[in-house]
Design an enzyme around this catalytic site. Structure first.
Site, PDB file in Angstrom:
ATOM      1  CB  SER A  16      -0.935  -0.019   1.089  1.00 36.61           C
ATOM      2  OG  SER A  16      -1.975   0.758   1.107  1.00 36.61           O
ATOM      3  NE  ARG A  44      -8.768   2.048  10.757  1.00 32.81           N
ATOM      4  CZ  ARG A  44      -7.517   1.671  10.431  1.00 32.81           C
ATOM      5  NH1 ARG A  44      -6.778   2.326   9.496  1.00 32.81           N
ATOM      6  NH2 ARG A  44      -6.923   0.427  10.641  1.00 32.81           N
ATOM      7  CG  ASP A  72      -6.019  -3.951  -3.523  1.00 35.70           C
ATOM      8  OD1 ASP A  72      -6.861  -3.058  -3.380  1.00 35.70           O
ATOM      9  OD2 ASP A  72      -4.909  -3.789  -3.541  1.00 35.70           O
ATOM     10  CG  HIS A 130      -5.689  -2.102   0.098  1.00 34.71           C
ATOM     11  ND1 HIS A 130      -4.684  -2.388  -1.023  1.00 34.71           N
ATOM     12  CD2 HIS A 130      -5.271  -1.543   1.179  1.00 34.71           C
ATOM     13  CE1 HIS A 130      -3.760  -1.499  -0.566  1.00 34.71           C
ATOM     14  NE2 HIS A 130      -3.958  -1.077   0.647  1.00 34.71           N
ATOM     15  CG  ASP A 131      -7.250  -4.982   5.631  1.00 35.57           C
ATOM     16  OD1 ASP A 131      -6.148  -4.212   5.536  1.00 35.57           O
ATOM     17  OD2 ASP A 131      -8.158  -5.121   6.319  1.00 35.57           O
TER      18      ASP A 131
END
Lengths: 207, 413
Positions: free
Chosen positions: B180, B250, B346, B379-380
Site C-alpha cells: 500500500s 477511519r 483489491d 486490499h487488506d
C-alpha cells in the site's frame, strides 16, 4: 554454473541450451513454470527473465526465485525495448499465438538472436492421418482434438523457413528432433527434415 | 494502517485490550516525542530537504531493527509501513499491546527471515509514533507542531529513511519491501536510489494515487476537519481531540480496505445483539457495529493531524509525473530486481495498477517478477494469512539472496 546431468532433459531444451551463449541475457516467452529458465540459469549462467499467460505457472516460477511476469506474446512484447536481450526464446509457443508473424517480428526486435522451437506439422505421421483418416492428426506429441487445442497456428518446418524469410531473419542454425526428442544427427534438405522431424529448433538473427 | 481484520465472525472486540482506551491514548501521546523504540536524531547540521522546498531541522526518526547486520552489511531489508502503521513490524506495539502488524511475514523462520536478514522498520515522516510529525513538539517553539509542520510527501519519507540507513552505516539495502503506502515508498526508493536497492517488493500498490483514492481520503480529511474539536488543527493547545471526526475517517477508509465479498462473508446483513431491526439509527447491523469499533479503537492510537499529513502524502504521489509523464523513465538503467504483487479483489489498488508498474519496468529493461494472488479479502489481504503471498516473498528473496551472495533461508514450505 554447475554441470548437470542433462540426460533427463527434454530434447528441445537440451538443444536450446546449446544455442545460448553462457552469461547472456535471455527472455523466455511462454516459460510455463520456468523449467527451461532454471536450466539455462543453472547450466549457462544466464540472466534469465520470462513470462507466461498462466498466472498460476508464473506464481510457481517466482516462488522458485525466477524473474517471471504474467503476459502473452501477442500483447505484451511491445513493452520491451529494442535489443533488450541477447536471446529471445519462444519454446513450443509459436503455434499458440494469435499472430505468429507479428510475434516473430517482435522477437527479432527485442532479441539480438532468436530461438524458436515448435512441433512440425509436416511430419509424415500427421500427413498420413490427414490423408487416410481425413481427420486432424492427434498424436502423442499433438495430443489435442482440433476443437480444444491451444495450438491455433500450426506450421511445418518449411512454413517456418518461409516465414523467417518474410520477416528478414537469417537462419544461423537449425536442428530437427525425432519422435524420441533426439537430434536427427545428419544434414538433410529441408524437405527431408519436414517429413521426419517431430519438432524443430531454430536459431535466427536479423538480416 | 489497514489493520488485520479479526478472523472470527464476531463484530465485537475480540479480546479485552491490554490497556484501557484512555490509557492507550495517553501512552500514544508519550510515544510521539519519546518512542519506546530506537530513535535517530538529526541536528541542525543535518537538515531534511522537503519536496515543498523548505528544510526540516532538527528532526528525528523512530525505528526498530530485528536480526543481525552481517559483516559486509549486505543483508539489510527495509520494511515500509502502510498509511497508519508503525515501526513495530514484528514486535509488540507499546500503545495497543498487540503483536507486530506483519509478524506473520517478518520474524525468525518467516519469509522475511530475521535469522538471515537484518530488518529495519521506521515510523514515517508525518507519523505519530516517534518520527517527526504534526503531533511532535516543535523544538523551536516548544509547542506541538500541528499544522505548522510542512506538508510531507512519499519522497520526503523515503529521503528521511535514506538518511537513517546511511546513519546506520548501510550503503546498499538488500531489499526494500512494503504494501500500500509502503509499496509507494518501495517504488520511490527504487526510483530515487536505484544503486542502494538490490531488490524491491512493492505489494498492493500503484505508481500514483488515483482520483478515486484521493476522493476517499478527502472524505476522511473533511470528517476530521468538520469535528468542532479539531480547532483548525490547534486541538493540542485547546486540550481537545477530534475523536469523532477521526473515527468517521477511519470507518470510511476501512471499507476501502475490504472487498464486497469479504464484507458479505463476514457480516452479510446480520443484526448485532438483537433479533429485529429497531427502526432507528442505532447500530442494528453487525457491519455498523464493527465499523464503529474500528473507528473508536483507531483514535486511541492515532493522531488526527497526522492522518491529514499521511493521507496527503499518498495523494501527492505520482511517480510518472515526476519523470516527465513516463513511468518507465523512473526506472531507466535500474539493476534492481523487482517483485510486484497484487490481489484479485483489491479495488483500492487493483491489479491493473500493478500491471502498469510491470509494463514500465519491462519497458525500462528492468528485472521484474509479477504475481497476482487470488484472494477474496480485498486490499487488506497483504496483511493477512495468504500462503501465496508468503511463498512468493520467500521464493523471491531466496533467489535474490543467491544473486547477492548472501545466505538465504531454506525453503521452509
Amino acid at each position: 554454473m554447475t554441470k548437470l546431468d542433462l540426460s533427463d532433459v527434454r530434447g528441445d531444451h537440451r538443444i536450446l541450451c546449446d544455442f545460448v551463449a553462457p552469461g547472456s541475457r535471455v527472455l523466455d516467452i511462454g516459460c510455463g513454470t520456468g523449467e527451461l529458465l532454471e536450466l539455462l540459469i543453472d547450466t549457462r549462467g544466464v540472466d534469465g527473465r520470462g513470462f507466461d499467460t498462466s498466472q498460476k505457472g508464473v506464481n510457481e516460477a517466482v516462488a522458485r526465485g525466477l524473474s517471471v511476469v504474467q503476459g502473452d506474446a501477442d500483447n505484451d512484447l511491445a513493452a520491451y525495448p529494442d535489443d533488450a536481450f541477447d536471446y529471445a526464446i519462444l519454446s513450443h509457443t509459436l503455434q499458440a499465438t494469435m499472430d505468429p508473424k507479428q510475434v516473430l517480428e517482435q522477437l527479432l526486435r527485442i532479441g539480438k538472436k532468436v530461438v524458436v522451437s515448435f512441433p512440425n506439422f509436416g511430419h509424415w505421421r500427421n500427413r498420413m492421418q490427414l490423408l487416410f483418416k481425413g481427420r486432424m492428426p492427434v498424436t502423442d506429441y499433438l495430443p489435442y482434438e482440433w476443437y480444444d487445442t491451444p495450438n491455433i497456428h500450426f506450421c511445418t518446418i518449411r512454413d517456418f523457413v518461409a516465414l523467417s524469410e518474410e520477416v528478414h531473419a537469417k537462419v544461423i542454425k537449425a536442428e530437427a528432433l525425432d519422435a524420441r526428442g533426439q537430434r536427427i544427427g545428419f544434414n538433410a534438405p529441408w524437405w527431408v527434415w519436414n517429413l521426419i522431424g517431430d519438432q524443430a529448433v531454430f536459431l535466427l538473427e536479423r538480416k | 494502517m489497514e489493520e488485520n481484520m479479526t478472523e472470527t465472525a464476531s463484530a465485537q472486540p475480540e479480546k479485552t485490550p491490554i490497556t484501557s482506551p484512555s490509557t492507550q491514548a495517553s501512552v500514544a501521546a508519550e510515544q510521539m516525542d519519546m518512542p519506546a523504540s530506537k530513535l535517530m536524531r538529526f541536528g541542525p547540521e543535518n537538515p531534511l530537504r522537503l519536496d515543498e522546498g523548505t528544510e526540516l531541522a532538527p528532526w528525528q526518526i523512530a525505528y526498530e531493527t530485528y536480526g543481525e547486520l552481517n559483516a559486509d552489511k549486505t543483508n539489510a531489508i527495509l520494511v515500509c509501513h502502510a498509511l497508519t502503521g508503525d515501526q513495530y513490524v514484528a514486535s509488540e506495539n507499546p500503545v495497543t499491546g498487540k503483536p507486530g502488524w506483519w509478524s506473520m511475514m517478518v520474524g525468525p523462520g518467516q519469509p522475511v527471515d530475521t535469522d538471515k536478514y537484518f530488518v529495519i522498520c521506521a515510523n514515517v515522516l508525518g507519523g505519530c509514533l516517534g518520527t517527526t510529525g504534526p503531533a511532535c513538539t516543535n523544538p523551536e517553539t516548544d509547542e506541538v507542531y500541528g499544522l505548522d509542520l510542512p506538508v510531507v510527501t512519499i519522497g520526503d519519507m523515503v529521503r528521511s529513511q535514506a538518511k537513517l540507513v546511511e546513519a546506520l552505516g548501510i550503503e546498499t539495502l538488500f531489499a526494500v519491501v512494503g504494501g500500500s503506502m509502503g509499496g509507494m515508498q518501495v517504488l520511490q526508493w527504487a526510483s530515487a536510489y536505484p544503486e542502494k536497492v538490490f531488490a524491491a517488493v512493492p505489494i498492493a500498490t500503484g505508481p500514483r494515487h488515483s482520483s478515486q483514492n484521493i476522493a476517499f481520503h478527502e472524505v476522511g480529511r473533511q470528517a476530521v476537519m468538520a469535528d468542532p474539536d479539531w480547532c483548525h488543527g490547534q486541538y493540542a493547545k485547546e486540550g481537545k481531540r477530534p475523536l469523532k471526526g477521526l473515527s468517521v475517517a477511519r470507518m470510511a477508509a476501512h471499507i476501502t480496505y475490504m472487498s464486497d465479498e469479504s464484507l458479505h462473508n463476514k457480516f452479510g446483513r446480520n443484526l448485532q445483539d438483537r433479533s429485529a431491526i429497531t427502526f432507528g439509527f442505532d447500530a442494528d447491523f453487525q457491519i455498523e457495529s464493527y465499523l464503529r469499533h474500528q473507528g473508536m479503537t483507531f483514535v486511541d492510537r492515532f493522531d488526527a493531524n497526522s492522518y491529514l499529513y499521511v493521507t496527503r502524502a499518498m495523494d501527492y504521489f505520482d511517480l510518472a509525473a515526476a519523470h516527465g509523464g513516463k513511468l518507465a523513465n523512473a526506472f531507466l538503467h535500474s539493476d534492481t530486481r523487482f517483485c510486484v504483487m497484487s490481489f484479485t479483489t483489491d479495488w483500492l489498488f487493483p491489479t491493473s495498477e500493478s500491471k502498469d508498474i510491470v509494463r514500465a519496468l519491462n519497458a525500462a529493461g528492468a528485472n521484474v517478477s509479477f504475481v497476482e494472488i487470488e484472494s477474496s479479502r480485498g486490499h487488506d489481504a497483504f496483511l493477512l494469512d495468504e500462503p501465496e503471498l508468503f511463498k512468493t516473498m520467500r521464493g523471491f528473496l531466496t533467489g535474490a539472496a543467491k544473486a547477492r551472495g548472501i545466505p538465504a533461508p531454506s525453503n521452509g514450505d
